[in-house]
Design a protein around this motif. Structure first.
Motif, mmCIF file in Angstrom:
data_model
loop_
_atom_site.group_PDB
_atom_site.id
_atom_site.type_symbol
_atom_site.label_atom_id
_atom_site.label_comp_id
_atom_site.label_asym_id
_atom_site.label_seq_id
_atom_site.Cartn_x
_atom_site.Cartn_y
_atom_site.Cartn_z
ATOM 1 N N PHE A 149 0.830 -1.203 0.000
ATOM 2 C CA PHE A 149 0.000 0.000 0.000
ATOM 3 C C PHE A 149 0.869 1.259 0.000
ATOM 4 O O PHE A 149 0.678 2.167 -0.810
ATOM 5 C CB PHE A 149 -0.937 -0.006 1.211
ATOM 6 C CG PHE A 149 -1.692 1.282 1.381
ATOM 7 C CD1 PHE A 149 -2.835 1.535 0.633
ATOM 8 C CD2 PHE A 149 -1.256 2.247 2.277
ATOM 9 C CE1 PHE A 149 -3.526 2.732 0.781
ATOM 10 C CE2 PHE A 149 -1.941 3.443 2.429
ATOM 11 C CZ PHE A 149 -3.084 3.683 1.680
ATOM 12 N N HIS A 150 1.826 1.321 0.917
ATOM 13 C CA HIS A 150 2.647 2.521 1.046
ATOM 14 C C HIS A 150 3.620 2.676 -0.123
ATOM 15 O O HIS A 150 3.919 3.807 -0.533
ATOM 16 C CB HIS A 150 3.373 2.539 2.389
ATOM 17 C CG HIS A 150 2.433 2.758 3.535
ATOM 18 N ND1 HIS A 150 1.752 3.934 3.732
ATOM 19 C CD2 HIS A 150 2.020 1.936 4.514
ATOM 20 C CE1 HIS A 150 0.985 3.841 4.785
ATOM 21 N NE2 HIS A 150 1.126 2.628 5.290
ATOM 22 N N ALA A 151 4.091 1.570 -0.683
ATOM 23 C CA ALA A 151 4.961 1.651 -1.862
ATOM 24 C C ALA A 151 4.191 2.232 -3.045
ATOM 25 O O ALA A 151 4.712 3.090 -3.774
ATOM 26 C CB ALA A 151 5.519 0.278 -2.212
ATOM 27 N N ARG A 152 2.957 1.805 -3.217
ATOM 28 C CA ARG A 152 2.136 2.340 -4.316
ATOM 29 C C ARG A 152 1.801 3.812 -4.090
ATOM 30 O O ARG A 152 1.799 4.614 -5.033
ATOM 31 C CB ARG A 152 0.870 1.514 -4.476
ATOM 32 C CG ARG A 152 1.150 0.153 -5.070
ATOM 33 C CD ARG A 152 -0.093 -0.660 -5.277
ATOM 34 N NE ARG A 152 0.246 -1.943 -5.848
ATOM 35 C CZ ARG A 152 -0.486 -3.032 -5.704
ATOM 36 N NH1 ARG A 152 -1.616 -2.984 -5.016
ATOM 37 N NH2 ARG A 152 -0.096 -4.171 -6.255
ATOM 38 N N ARG A 158 2.883 6.952 -6.525
ATOM 39 C CA ARG A 158 1.927 7.935 -7.062
ATOM 40 C C ARG A 158 2.324 9.362 -6.691
ATOM 41 O O ARG A 158 2.262 10.266 -7.517
ATOM 42 C CB ARG A 158 0.507 7.641 -6.549
ATOM 43 C CG ARG A 158 -0.187 6.494 -7.236
ATOM 44 C CD ARG A 158 -1.665 6.441 -6.890
ATOM 45 N NE ARG A 158 -1.930 6.423 -5.459
ATOM 46 C CZ ARG A 158 -2.007 5.322 -4.713
ATOM 47 N NH1 ARG A 158 -1.835 4.142 -5.264
ATOM 48 N NH2 ARG A 158 -2.266 5.401 -3.427
ATOM 49 N N LEU A 159 2.723 9.550 -5.433
ATOM 50 C CA LEU A 159 3.096 10.894 -4.990
ATOM 51 C C LEU A 159 4.323 11.408 -5.736
ATOM 52 O O LEU A 159 4.361 12.567 -6.168
ATOM 53 C CB LEU A 159 3.348 10.905 -3.484
ATOM 54 C CG LEU A 159 2.100 10.764 -2.616
ATOM 55 C CD1 LEU A 159 2.482 10.421 -1.184
ATOM 56 C CD2 LEU A 159 1.265 12.039 -2.669
ATOM 57 N N LEU A 160 5.320 10.563 -5.890
ATOM 58 C CA LEU A 160 6.530 10.993 -6.592
ATOM 59 C C LEU A 160 6.266 11.218 -8.074
ATOM 60 O O LEU A 160 6.820 12.148 -8.670
ATOM 61 C CB LEU A 160 7.654 9.979 -6.387
ATOM 62 C CG LEU A 160 8.199 9.904 -4.959
ATOM 63 C CD1 LEU A 160 9.242 8.807 -4.849
ATOM 64 C CD2 LEU A 160 8.748 11.237 -4.499
ATOM 65 N N ALA A 161 5.406 10.408 -8.659
ATOM 66 C CA ALA A 161 5.077 10.588 -10.076
ATOM 67 C C ALA A 161 4.323 11.902 -10.290
ATOM 68 O O ALA A 161 4.517 12.575 -11.309
ATOM 69 C CB ALA A 161 4.237 9.417 -10.577
#
Length: 77
Positions: free
Chosen positions: A53-56, A60-63
């Motif tokens: 969950f946190h990796a995804r 998303r945040l970095l993208a």
């Protein structure tokens, strides 16, 4: 100083300088640093679902921020 504290400082300077758009991008980086901390904690406790969950979320945040044209300059403290 933690990464989150540093980013808060950078965001504050951007807001004081009137660069609200860049400050918004830094807010995304702050959220990403929190997601990274949570990812690290999930990995340490071997919680695969939370880690995924946190990796995804981090991805998303970095993208969403991308490189955003940030420039690094030296400043006096």
């Amino acid at each position: 100083m933690s990464l989150e504290e540093l980013l808060q400082e950078v965001r504050g300077e951007m807001l004081r300088g009137g660069d609200h758009e860049s400050a918004g991008a830094v807010a995304e980086l702050i959220a990403a640093s929190v997601a990274l901390d949570e990812l690290d904690a999930a990995v340490r406790r071997r919680d695969d679902d939370a880690a995924t969950f946190h990796a995804r979320m981090l991805e998303r945040l970095l993208a969403s921020v991308g490189t955003y044209g940030f420039r690094v300059t030296e400043r006096e403290r």
